[in-house]
Design a protein around this motif. Structure first.
Motif, PDB file in Angstrom:
ATOM      1  N   ASP A   1       0.843  -1.193   0.000  1.00  0.00           N
ATOM      2  CA  ASP A   1       0.000   0.000   0.000  1.00  0.00           C
ATOM      3  C   ASP A   1       0.876   1.240   0.000  1.00  0.00           C
ATOM      4  OD1 ASP A   1      -2.713  -0.888   0.033  1.00  0.00           O
ATOM      5  OD2 ASP A   1      -2.383  -1.625   2.069  1.00  0.00           O
TER       6      ASP A   1
ATOM      7  N   THR B   1      -4.008   6.296   2.831  1.00  0.00           N
ATOM      8  CA  THR B   1      -3.451   5.057   2.293  1.00  0.00           C
ATOM      9  C   THR B   1      -4.301   4.592   1.129  1.00  0.00           C
ATOM     10  OG1 THR B   1      -2.849   2.764   2.777  1.00  0.00           O
ATOM     11  CG2 THR B   1      -4.764   3.656   3.933  1.00  0.00           C
ATOM     12  N   THR B   2      -3.676   3.785   0.249  1.00  0.00           N
ATOM     13  CA  THR B   2      -4.407   3.281  -0.924  1.00  0.00           C
ATOM     14  C   THR B   2      -5.302   2.108  -0.580  1.00  0.00           C
ATOM     15  OG1 THR B   2      -2.542   1.838  -1.456  1.00  0.00           O
ATOM     16  CG2 THR B   2      -2.611   4.014  -2.502  1.00  0.00           C
TER      17      THR B   2
END
Length: 814
Positions: free
Chosen positions: A95, A108-109
């Protein structure tokens, strides 16, 4: 120890390295750390708005132009308030993680890929930040999570399956990247338009699939442009913008004022030039609904302003109050449709597929609630890379909102009431000598032709009298002094435009049906029986003998007949609506049949059958009662038609046996289909099938429910399991009367019982429909036999039937 400072310095250099990639080894550290795409077009890094140095954001901007222009922000609603040492890194779960100086995760992704060793992020020259695994498989990209800007080759998902796709959200202010009040997304109820929203209210609306934006549209100059393409697949509906080679930087953004702008970088002025913007300008009538109900924004004038269509007037001094009709619409009274060219079509439409232009116009004309319609042929890009054509029929009910006129729109057909006292204009014809000579010559030719055809006409009239005389002699329905109207063949030819295909309403087993207009403007339906058909002659005889003197509001009325050589014609009253099955089994039309209308149709058919069975002078068995033989007039009142198969019972006759079984499988009673025995109870069985079809909206053959042989089996199972309301058509389930629906289903099951003696008479059926409190016996489980010609017992040489969805004779309005 002397080498320790050198090692620390080299380590910091590796952390702050200016590159286009980020790996699990190196990290991006504020304030100077950034990624630069391979050709230097875009940069990813940290920035603080001009109004505040205490908030730190991670974003992407154009790297090689002097004006700092941001196109994407990661943590727009969660800025870092201690910007001394923010860091972007790739975690062990692959991530992208943005954290502050205290190690707290800010953004965060959330890709959450296991076994993702070797993951890396790369900033592409398109402005797309892509997170990939070591095998180069993309697991996340910023193009899938836009903020307020659309870049070239970005796939903007407007719909995914049945859900609204991406949503652009504007900045809060000029220098405030947090979530603003304006957003943009596809229409939740249609693929045909895109909205800019102010909070939850529409602010601006754009129709994306009109006659101009079918496959795409170009913006810009002859040397550089941006091209938009809409793609509609089974699961996705999205738009992609592309630019021509050598074009300057171009972008589309939704700014904090709610304005959608197409911008291009001007190298000479070192600034962004506006190519297009919507709404066109703040303060004009372009925003959603600015001109109120029935008002439209006129962009063909020098200064756009609100206007009212012809037949309307302003509803007050404020243009936002809209327009009102000068003359109100009244159902059943004269009206017409006015064409409004070049229109941005209104909001809140019904989309009807698979309709021709004529069918679309008819759909609106016969529905008093329909205020306007529009039609466009569409060619949209399909998948993969193919195109498919489809028609678009749009209908509006009630007020029209958010219209505009420009030179690139569609035709809108608006319903208006006819002006009172409207009369045809009269013209004074000046007669000159050459015209008089022509008229005299034509008169002479006509007189000669009339003299020649007089003898032929006399012969045809004698033939009519002879055949009708045979009817009177062989059928007691005719009295000696009865004069049944015989209509001249030439009048019928003129009325039907020589039996033109454009006048044809339908075609059945014994001939074709045409729409005609006799002298005086009376509209009729003309059934032309097949030439030389023995069954056609029998059909003709039945129709004339049986319904010539039958007068009931729920029976189609026979107005006259004509015999001319081999031509045998029956002339009926014309009914503007089609047959019941057209509305009942068409998903796009069944909404017209609300429950009160369906209950009225059920009662009307019951009264018509009661008249045939009991209240007329003779007992008449229809033998081919089905939804396609129930026609609907302008008020949606039912009329039973097609008596070509009917039989008369005289005296005390209760039933008969035939060598030729005729009718439609599924509607025929078991004793008739298997043994050829028919009676009034045969028609009652057919009525029970029709009643269950009207309540459920399902055909008797029931192809969509494979677990049951037919609708009767399905209805009985639900009755037995005390789930009777599950049978009700979903389009009326919420608005129908539960007591009336349950009563109809109960009566329907009584009518389709296997034993004819167990079925109620039509007098009992009418009584039960009119008295909801009447005690009804419990029905017996019906017999389910397969409706196939091979299983029908033939007691003679010939057996005749029709498929469930095909009438032997179609007589319908169009």
């Amino acid at each position: 120890m002397a080498y320790l400072p050198v090692l620390i310095y080299l380590l910091l250099i590796s952390f702050c390295k200016c590159d286009d990639q980020l790996t699990q080894v190196n990290r991006l550290i504020s304030p100077s750390g950034k990624l630069v795409s391979k050709s230097g077009v875009f940069a990813l890094g940290f920035f603080s708005p001009a109004t505040s140095n205490q908030s730190l954001f991670l974003g992407i901007w154009y790297n090689n132009i002097p004006e700092r222009t941001y196109v994407w922000v990661a943590n727009r609603d969660n800025p870092i308030t201690t910007p001394s040492s923010a860091m972007l890194a790739i975690s062990n779960s692959s991530d992208l993680v943005l954290s502050d100086s205290k190690g707290r995760t800010v953004w965060t992704t959330m890709a959450n890929v296991t076994g993702g060793d070797g993951a890396y992020a790369v900033l592409l020259d398109s402005g797309n930040l892509v997170l990939r695994l070591s095998n180069n498989a993309t697991i996340w990209q910023s193009f899938d999570h836009p903020t307020d800007t659309i870049l070239s080759n970005m796939k903007i998902l407007l719909r995914y399956k049945e859900q609204v796709g991406m949503r652009l959200v504007a900045w809060k202010g000029l220098d405030d990247p947090t979530t603003g009040d304006f957003s943009c997304s596809g229409d939740p109820s249609s693929d045909l338009q895109v909205f800019v929203w102010h909070g939850t209210k529409p602010y601006y609306r754009s129709i994306v699939l009109d006659s101009v934006w079918v496959s795409g549209k170009a913006y810009g100059s002859s040397t550089s442009f941006m091209y938009q393409t809409y793609v509609n697949t089974q699961d996705e509906f999205y738009v992609i913008y592309t630019t021509s080679d050598g074009s300057p930087y171009m972008r589309i953004m939704l700014d904090y004022t709610g304005t959608f702008r197409l911008l291009s970088w001007n190298v000479n002025s070192s600034s962004w030039a506006i190519y297009s913007q919507r709404p066109a300008a703040i303060g004009d009538c372009d925003p959603y609904g600015s001109c109120g109900p029935f008002g439209y924004c006129d962009f063909t004038s020098v200064i756009p302003r609100c206007q009212c269509p012809d037949g309307f007037e302003p509803n007050g001094s404020n243009s936002s109050s809209g327009c009102r009709r000068k003359q109100q619409l009244r159902c059943g009274e004269g009206n017409h449709f006015m064409t409004m060219p070049g229109m941005k079509l209104p909001d809140k439409f019904f989309y009807v597929q698979d309709r021709s232009f004529e069918e679309c116009a008819a759909e609106c004309s016969r529905n008093c609630s329909c205020t306007a319609y529009a039609y466009t042929n569409l060619t949209i890009t399909g998948s993969p890379g193919t195109t498919a054509s489809q028609s678009r029929c749009l209908l509006w009910v009630g007020e029209l909102v958010d219209m505009a006129r420009n030179n690139l729109g569609d035709n809108l057909y608006l319903r208006l009431a006819d002006s009172p006292g409207h009369k045809k204009s009269r013209y004074v014809v000046k007669v000159v000598v050459p015209i008089i000579a022509c008229v005299l010559m034509l008169t002479c030719i006509y007189l000669v032709w009339k003299w020649i055809s007089k003898g032929e006409k006399r012969n045809n009239e004698n033939q009519n009298r002879a055949m009708l005389g045979n009817f009177r002699a062989s059928h007691e329905v005719y009295e000696q002094n009865q004069e049944f109207p015989c209509i001249n063949f030439e009048d019928v030819v003129t009325a039907t435009n020589n039996f033109s295909d454009s006048n044809m309403l339908g075609e059945g087993g014994f001939g074709k049906v045409y729409k005609g207009k006799l002298g005086g403007g009376k509209e009729v339906a003309v059934k032309r029986l097949s030439t030389g058909s023995t069954q056609g002659l029998e059909h003709f005889t039945n129709e004339v003998v049986l319904i010539a003197k039958l007068q009931h509001k729920n029976l189609v009325r026979l107005l006259g007949c004509c015999i001319h050589g081999d031509d045998k014609l029956l002339i009926y009253e014309y009914l503007p609506n089609k047959s019941l099955d057209h509305f009942l089994f068409d998903p796009a039309s069944k909404f017209i049949l609300d429950w009160p209308t369906r209950f009225k149709i059920i009662k009307g058919v019951a009264r018509g059958l009661l008249y045939l069975h009991q209240d007329s002078r003779l007992t008449i068995i229809h033998r081919d009662l089905k939804t396609s033989n129930i026609l609907l007039d302008a008020d949606m009142s039912p009329k039973i038609s097609d008596f070509g198969m009917a039989r008369i019972f005289g005296g005390n006759q209760q039933e008969a046996n035939t060598n030729r079984v005729v009718g439609t499988y599924g509607y025929m009673s078991p004793e008739y289909a298997m043994d050829g025995v028919f009676s009034v109870k045969s028609d009652i069985y057919s009525f029970g099938v029709i009643l269950l079809e009207i309540v459920s909206g399902l055909k008797i053959s029931l192809p969509q429910l494979m677990d049951f042989p037919n609708l009767l089996a399905y209805a009985w199972r639900l009755w037995k399991d005390d789930k009777t309301m599950d049978l009700v058509d979903s389009s009326i389930a919420e608005s129908c009367s539960k007591n009336e629906v349950l009563l109809c289903i109960h009566i329907g099951l009584l009518c389709v019982q296997d034993n004819p003696n167990s079925r109620p008479l039509m007098s009992s059926v009418v009584f039960m429909l009119e008295n909801e409190q009447a005690a009804l016996p419990a029905p017996i489980q019906p017999v389910y036999f397969a409706h196939r010609a091979s299983e029908t017992k033939q007691t003679g040489e010939n057996t005749s039937s029709s498929n469930n969805n095909m009438s032997l004779t179609v007589l319908e309005g169009r």
